[in-house]
Design a protein around this motif. Structure first.
Motif, PDB file in Angstrom:
ATOM      1  N   UNK A  16       0.831  -1.200   0.000  1.00 11.63           N
ATOM      2  CA  UNK A  16       0.000   0.000   0.000  1.00 11.63           C
ATOM      3  C   UNK A  16       0.869   1.254   0.000  1.00 11.63           C
ATOM      4  N   UNK A  17       1.914   1.262   0.823  1.00 12.31           N
ATOM      5  CA  UNK A  17       2.799   2.428   0.876  1.00 12.31           C
ATOM      6  C   UNK A  17       3.546   2.612  -0.445  1.00 12.31           C
ATOM      7  N   UNK A  19       2.552   1.692  -3.436  1.00 13.71           N
ATOM      8  CA  UNK A  19       1.594   2.208  -4.421  1.00 13.71           C
ATOM      9  C   UNK A  19       1.365   3.698  -4.234  1.00 13.71           C
ATOM     10  N   UNK A  20       1.169   4.129  -2.987  1.00  6.98           N
ATOM     11  CA  UNK A  20       0.897   5.541  -2.741  1.00  6.98           C
ATOM     12  C   UNK A  20       2.141   6.401  -2.926  1.00  6.98           C
ATOM     13  N   UNK A  21       3.286   5.828  -2.700  1.00  8.37           N
ATOM     14  CA  UNK A  21       4.517   6.577  -2.949  1.00  8.37           C
ATOM     15  C   UNK A  21       4.702   6.781  -4.443  1.00  8.37           C
ATOM     16  N   UNK A  22       4.381   5.741  -5.229  1.00 10.62           N
ATOM     17  CA  UNK A  22       4.443   5.873  -6.689  1.00 10.62           C
ATOM     18  C   UNK A  22       3.439   6.886  -7.183  1.00 10.62           C
ATOM     19  N   UNK A  23       2.216   6.817  -6.647  1.00  7.86           N
ATOM     20  CA  UNK A  23       1.202   7.774  -7.070  1.00  7.86           C
ATOM     21  C   UNK A  23       1.663   9.187  -6.788  1.00  7.86           C
ATOM     22  N   UNK A  24       2.344   9.365  -5.660  1.00 11.21           N
ATOM     23  CA  UNK A  24       2.845  10.693  -5.294  1.00 11.21           C
ATOM     24  C   UNK A  24       3.825  11.193  -6.352  1.00 11.21           C
ATOM     25  N   UNK A  25       4.706  10.304  -6.816  1.00 11.25           N
ATOM     26  CA  UNK A  25       5.691  10.741  -7.800  1.00 11.25           C
ATOM     27  C   UNK A  25       5.084  10.871  -9.186  1.00 11.25           C
ATOM     28  N   UNK A  65      10.406   5.020   7.956  1.00 13.85           N
ATOM     29  CA  UNK A  65       9.608   4.958   6.730  1.00 13.85           C
ATOM     30  C   UNK A  65      10.232   3.982   5.723  1.00 13.85           C
ATOM     31  N   UNK A  66      11.555   3.990   5.599  1.00 13.76           N
ATOM     32  CA  UNK A  66      12.238   3.035   4.710  1.00 13.76           C
ATOM     33  C   UNK A  66      11.951   1.600   5.135  1.00 13.76           C
ATOM     34  N   UNK A  67      11.969   1.355   6.429  1.00 13.90           N
ATOM     35  CA  UNK A  67      11.735  -0.007   6.942  1.00 13.90           C
ATOM     36  C   UNK A  67      10.291  -0.447   6.732  1.00 13.90           C
ATOM     37  N   UNK A  68       9.369   0.497   6.678  1.00 16.39           N
ATOM     38  CA  UNK A  68       7.972   0.144   6.439  1.00 16.39           C
ATOM     39  C   UNK A  68       7.755  -0.414   5.031  1.00 16.39           C
ATOM     40  N   UNK A  69       8.718  -0.230   4.131  1.00  8.84           N
ATOM     41  CA  UNK A  69       8.603  -0.756   2.772  1.00  8.84           C
ATOM     42  C   UNK A  69       9.005  -2.232   2.689  1.00  8.84           C
ATOM     43  N   UNK A  70       9.538  -2.786   3.778  1.00  6.07           N
ATOM     44  CA  UNK A  70       9.939  -4.197   3.801  1.00  6.07           C
ATOM     45  C   UNK A  70       8.710  -5.091   3.928  1.00  6.07           C
ATOM     46  N   UNK A  71       8.757  -6.281   3.315  1.00  4.65           N
ATOM     47  CA  UNK A  71       7.625  -7.215   3.391  1.00  4.65           C
ATOM     48  C   UNK A  71       7.522  -7.912   4.737  1.00  4.65           C
ATOM     49  N   UNK A  72       8.620  -8.014   5.456  1.00  2.00           N
ATOM     50  CA  UNK A  72       8.573  -8.538   6.818  1.00  2.00           C
ATOM     51  C   UNK A  72       9.562  -7.741   7.665  1.00  2.00           C
ATOM     52  N   UNK A  73       9.222  -7.588   8.921  1.00  3.64           N
ATOM     53  CA  UNK A  73      10.023  -6.765   9.825  1.00  3.64           C
ATOM     54  C   UNK A  73      10.775  -7.683  10.789  1.00  3.64           C
ATOM     55  N   UNK A  74      12.094  -7.670  10.706  1.00  2.96           N
ATOM     56  CA  UNK A  74      12.960  -8.351  11.670  1.00  2.96           C
ATOM     57  C   UNK A  74      14.138  -7.428  11.954  1.00  2.96           C
ATOM     58  N   UNK A  75      14.826  -7.693  13.052  1.00  4.94           N
ATOM     59  CA  UNK A  75      15.970  -6.838  13.378  1.00  4.94           C
ATOM     60  C   UNK A  75      17.079  -7.000  12.331  1.00  4.94           C
TER      61      UNK A  75
END
Length: 177
Positions: A16-17, A19-25, A65-75
């Motif tokens: 979702x992020x 897609x919306x980031x692309x729409x923004x650009x 914000x960069x980390x929110x683009x990952x498909x899974x969150x781990x350290x």
């Protein structure tokens, strides 16, 4: 016994992020921005989870914000988002915890945000979404147009001679073949 890594699924929010980031650009003429709740969730996570020291936040919101683009969150995965210095395990765990907190806030608000968009707006953006999906999956989009064929030298000579009206008509006739 070693600590097991905590893995949080983030596929829905990441897509979702993106897609919306692309729409923004893509919509540079309208200056469409990311919905405000995304930045609110990131900043809340930064202040609540990571905290501040001497009036400065301990984790960069841009990094979250960069980390929110990952498909899974781990350290281990969030360590890959920062370039320039080696992140310690403790810093990576704190960053992952901050990202998870922001993720919960964003996930909650996405459904509410999507329900507010009118059906006409949804139809208009579906073509853009297909284009973005095709790009990220390595498929050729139906929006792709083949490169134009080169103009013959006779037509280019008209432009060089300053015969712009004749040049325009010749280009139009050539392209309409």
């Amino acid at each position: 016994m070693a600590r097991l890594p905590k893995v949080t699924d983030n596929v829905i929010v990441a897509e979702w992020l993106i897609e919306h980031r692309w729409k923004e650009s893509l919509n540079t003429g309208t200056k469409q921005k990311m919905p405000a709740f995304v930045e609110d969730a990131v900043m809340a996570a930064v202040y609540i989870v990571a905290g501040t020291s001497n009036g400065q936040v301990n984790i960069s919101p841009k990094l979250v914000f960069k980390c929110l683009m990952l498909n899974s969150i781990t350290s281990e995965l969030v360590k890959t988002r920062e370039v320039g210095y080696e992140m310690s395990d403790r810093q990576a765990r704190r960053l992952a915890q901050t990202v998870r907190f922001a993720l919960d806030g964003i996930r909650h608000r996405i459904q509410e945000y999507e329900s507010k968009i009118s059906n006409e707006e949804k139809e208009n953006t579906e073509v853009e979404r297909e284009f973005i999906r095709d790009y990220y999956q390595g498929r050729q989009s139906k929006l792709h147009s083949p490169p134009m064929t080169e103009l013959p030298s006779e037509i280019l000579a008209l432009r060089d001679e300053g015969e712009y009206l004749e040049y325009g008509l010749a280009v139009q006739a050539f392209r309409s073949k």
